[in-house]
Design an enzyme around this catalytic site. Sequence first.
Site, PDB file in Angstrom:
ATOM      1  N   HIS A 128       8.743  34.785  42.526  1.00  0.00           N
ATOM      2  CA  HIS A 128       8.809  34.897  41.072  1.00  0.00           C
ATOM      3  C   HIS A 128       9.727  36.045  40.663  1.00  0.00           C
ATOM      4  CE1 HIS A 128       5.712  31.939  40.070  1.00  0.00           C
ATOM      5  NE2 HIS A 128       5.111  32.327  41.180  1.00  0.00           N
ATOM      6  N   HIS A 135       3.001  24.625  40.535  1.00  0.00           N
ATOM      7  CA  HIS A 135       1.944  25.298  41.273  1.00  0.00           C
ATOM      8  C   HIS A 135       0.721  24.380  41.330  1.00  0.00           C
ATOM      9  CE1 HIS A 135       4.378  28.825  40.831  1.00  0.00           C
ATOM     10  NE2 HIS A 135       3.444  29.666  41.211  1.00  0.00           N
ATOM     11  N   GLU A 171      -4.032  26.209  44.921  1.00  0.00           N
ATOM     12  CA  GLU A 171      -4.364  27.592  45.307  1.00  0.00           C
ATOM     13  C   GLU A 171      -5.678  27.980  44.641  1.00  0.00           C
ATOM     14  OE1 GLU A 171      -2.455  32.064  45.597  1.00  0.00           O
ATOM     15  OE2 GLU A 171      -2.203  30.938  43.740  1.00  0.00           O
ATOM     16  N   ASP A 198       4.833  37.245  44.839  1.00  0.00           N
ATOM     17  CA  ASP A 198       5.098  38.405  43.973  1.00  0.00           C
ATOM     18  C   ASP A 198       4.982  39.690  44.800  1.00  0.00           C
ATOM     19  OD1 ASP A 198       5.163  37.269  41.077  1.00  0.00           O
ATOM     20  OD2 ASP A 198       3.349  36.392  41.929  1.00  0.00           O
TER      21      ASP A 198
END
Length: 345
Positions: free
Chosen positions: A17, A199, A202, A281
Site C-alpha cells: 500500500h 482484498h 483475511e 504496510d
Amino acid sequence: MGHRDVRTLPKAHLHLHFTGSMRHETLLELAARDGIVLPDGLAEDWPPQLSAADEKGWFRFQRLYDVARSVLRTHDDVRRLVLEAAQDDVADGGRWLEIQVDPSGYAGRFGGITAFTDLVLDCVRDAADRTGLGIAVVIAANRTRHPLDARTLARLAAQYADRGVIGFGLSNDERRGRTADFAPAFAIAERAGLLLAPHGGELRGPEHVATCLTQLRADRLGHGVRAAEDPELLARIVEAGVALEVCPVSNVALGVYSDLTSVPLPELIEAGATIALGADDPLLFGSRLAGQYATMRAAHDLDDATLAGLARSSFVASRAPAEVVARAMADIDAWLAAGPAMMPA
C-alpha cells in the site's frame, strides 16, 4: 547447512500500500518538519501493537494509517515516498512492484483524483528510471465509502490502463459494506482489461473469498490466505489460476493468526496455489519484502527450492512485462544453482 541470502532472491512485490510503504524515519522527519504530533504507536512505541479482531482494533489501525497519510504535504514528499519504496524493494531483491493507491485519500490536498494519479505515475516513472525497478500501479477503492465512489475510481483506472495502471482493487476493512455492491465498479475495470485484485480472505473467511470470485470476478486476491480453511474452495482457486497475495507478518500483527507458524502457507503451497508474498504496510508492521520470505522460511522450515518456487510464483501472478519475467526466472534459477552460503560456526 547454510542458507542462500533471501535478499538476493529475485521477487515481484504485488501487495504494497502507498502510504504504508513509507519508511519510519521518513515519517518522523516529515512530521517534525510540519509540527505534526504522532501517536505513540508511530513514534517511540513503533511498530505499533495492533489487532483487527474487533471494530475498535481496526479503527486504531486506520487512525494510525490516516495520521501517516497526513504527513504527505508536497509533490516532493510523494516523490520521496515512491523512490524510497522502490529503493527498499531493490535492496530486498525486488525486480517488479505493483503499488496500490486510493487517490481519493489524497485528492483534497493534491488537486483531485486525476491530478494525484498523474503525480503518482510521474513519480513512479522517475523512481523506475533511478532504481531499475519495474513499477506499476493498482488503483484501489475504499469499501467503507459509497460504491459510486468506487465506480468513479474504476473509470479513472480505465483511463490510465495503458499509462502505468495495471489493476483495480478494493481495500479497507473487509467486514464493512456489501461486496456485491462493488461489482459494477469491477465490471468497468474488467472491460478496460485491468487486473481485478480485491482484498478478501483475511479478516473474513472462505465465504467472502467465494463472494470475491463470483461477484467481483477476482483475478488475484489481496490476502486470500483463509481459503486454506475450505479445501474445496482452495481447489477451485487453484483450478482458476487465481493468485493469492499472502502477507504473513501483517496477518499476525492484525491477529488473524496467533503466530507465524499458524499462517497456512504450507497448505497453500501443497494445494498448488499461485502465491505472491507481500509486505502490505511496512510502516505499520515493521517488515518489508525480504522479511516475508525470511519469516516464512524460519516458521515453516522452508528449503531454498521452496522459496525459489514462491519467488517464481510472484512473477507468474504479476502483470510484469514478459522480458522482466524471463530475466527474473533465469536469475532465480541461478540463485538456486549457486548453492548455499556456509554460516559461521
